[in-house]
Design a protein around this motif. Structure first.
Motif, PDB file in Angstrom:
ATOM      1  N   ASN A   1       0.856  -1.185   0.000  1.00 19.05           N
ATOM      2  CA  ASN A   1       0.000   0.000   0.000  1.00 19.05           C
ATOM      3  C   ASN A   1       0.894   1.238   0.000  1.00 19.05           C
ATOM      4  OD1 ASN A   1      -2.542  -1.446   0.332  1.00 19.05           O
ATOM      5  ND2 ASN A   1      -1.803  -1.906   2.383  1.00 19.05           N
ATOM      6  N   GLU A   2       0.512   2.255  -0.783  1.00 23.34           N
ATOM      7  CA  GLU A   2       1.306   3.481  -0.867  1.00 23.34           C
ATOM      8  C   GLU A   2       0.428   4.715  -0.829  1.00 23.34           C
ATOM      9  OE1 GLU A   2       5.254   2.836  -3.493  1.00 23.34           O
ATOM     10  OE2 GLU A   2       3.394   2.997  -4.638  1.00 23.34           O
ATOM     11  N   ARG A   3       0.977   5.795  -0.289  1.00 22.13           N
ATOM     12  CA  ARG A   3       0.313   7.099  -0.290  1.00 22.13           C
ATOM     13  C   ARG A   3       1.363   8.148  -0.643  1.00 22.13           C
ATOM     14  NH1 ARG A   3      -3.181   4.216  -0.552  1.00 22.13           N
ATOM     15  NH2 ARG A   3      -4.932   3.873   0.840  1.00 22.13           N
ATOM     16  N   LYS A   4       0.951   9.118  -1.462  1.00 14.15           N
ATOM     17  CA  LYS A   4       1.853  10.200  -1.869  1.00 14.15           C
ATOM     18  C   LYS A   4       1.395  11.502  -1.222  1.00 14.15           C
ATOM     19  CE  LYS A   4       1.600  12.468  -5.873  1.00 14.15           C
ATOM     20  NZ  LYS A   4       1.705  12.849  -7.279  1.00 14.15           N
ATOM     21  N   VAL A   5       2.363  12.266  -0.714  1.00 10.58           N
ATOM     22  CA  VAL A   5       2.097  13.585  -0.169  1.00 10.58           C
ATOM     23  C   VAL A   5       3.039  14.552  -0.895  1.00 10.58           C
ATOM     24  CG1 VAL A   5       2.034  15.010   1.897  1.00 10.58           C
ATOM     25  CG2 VAL A   5       1.575  12.570   2.078  1.00 10.58           C
ATOM     26  N   SER A   6       2.464  15.597  -1.499  1.00 14.79           N
ATOM     27  CA  SER A   6       3.261  16.569  -2.255  1.00 14.79           C
ATOM     28  C   SER A   6       3.469  17.831  -1.435  1.00 14.79           C
ATOM     29  CB  SER A   6       2.554  16.913  -3.557  1.00 14.79           C
ATOM     30  OG  SER A   6       2.458  15.767  -4.369  1.00 14.79           O
ATOM     31  N   PHE A   7       4.659  18.405  -1.551  1.00 19.23           N
ATOM     32  CA  PHE A   7       5.002  19.635  -0.855  1.00 19.23           C
ATOM     33  C   PHE A   7       5.535  20.641  -1.855  1.00 19.23           C
ATOM     34  CE2 PHE A   7       5.320  16.307   2.301  1.00 19.23           C
ATOM     35  CZ  PHE A   7       4.597  16.833   3.355  1.00 19.23           C
ATOM     36  N   GLN A   8       5.133  21.878  -1.695  1.00 19.21           N
ATOM     37  CA  GLN A   8       5.638  22.954  -2.537  1.00 19.21           C
ATOM     38  C   GLN A   8       5.831  24.192  -1.666  1.00 19.21           C
ATOM     39  OE1 GLN A   8       3.483  23.721  -6.120  1.00 19.21           O
ATOM     40  NE2 GLN A   8       4.797  25.422  -6.672  1.00 19.21           N
TER      41      GLN A   8
END
Length: 149
Positions: free
Chosen positions: A137-144
């Motif tokens: 299982n994977e989850r992506k969190v984006s930061f800018q």
């Protein structure tokens, strides 16, 4: 009379053997794979991130607080982190660990942890953090972060 008794006893023996075979067959059929008890150890999860600043200056460090929300609890589950930076330059680390290398897989010590991102350029910073578990299982969190220089 003895011959008749021996025939009767032989008949009872074959009935007992037939009943034993029948009972064994019924117990084997009742334990078929379709009726097995399934134990779930693969629990999907969500990732919660506390708010972070919108801007970062060159050399500034930003704290990122992350919590893994599990839908169930299996003690054998392990969590991992990897990250990819595609804009700007900087370093990401967990606690006092050495800086992470992009695209390398790192074990996470707990379901609640803090990452520290330090900007190393005066342009906008963008990167993704991927959190996965030992079941795929994977989850992506984006930061800018915009540049504040």
């Amino acid at each position: 009379m003895i011959a008749l008794f021996n025939k009767f006893r032989l008949g009872l023996s074959s009935i007992y053997i037939t009943l034993a075979i029948l009972a064994t067959s019924v117990s084997l059929v009742s334990c078929s794979k379709d009726d097995e008890l399934e134990i779930q150890n693969n629990f999907p999860f969500e990732v919660n991130v506390m708010p972070v600043p919108k801007e970062v200056a060159n050399g500034q460090t930003v704290e990122i607080r992350i919590t893994i929300q599990r839908s169930g609890n299996y003690s054998g589950t392990q969590y991992f982190l990897r990250y990819f930076q595609f804009d700007g330059e900087g370093t990401l680390r967990c606690f006092d660990d050495p800086a992470y290398l992009p695209n390398d897989l790192y074990p996470l010590p707990a379901a609640q942890f803090r990452l520290y991102y330090t900007a190393a350029s005066a342009v906008s910073q963008s990167f993704d953090v991927w959190i996965s578990d030992s079941f795929g299982n994977e989850r992506k969190v984006s930061f800018q972060f915009n540049s504040s220089d």
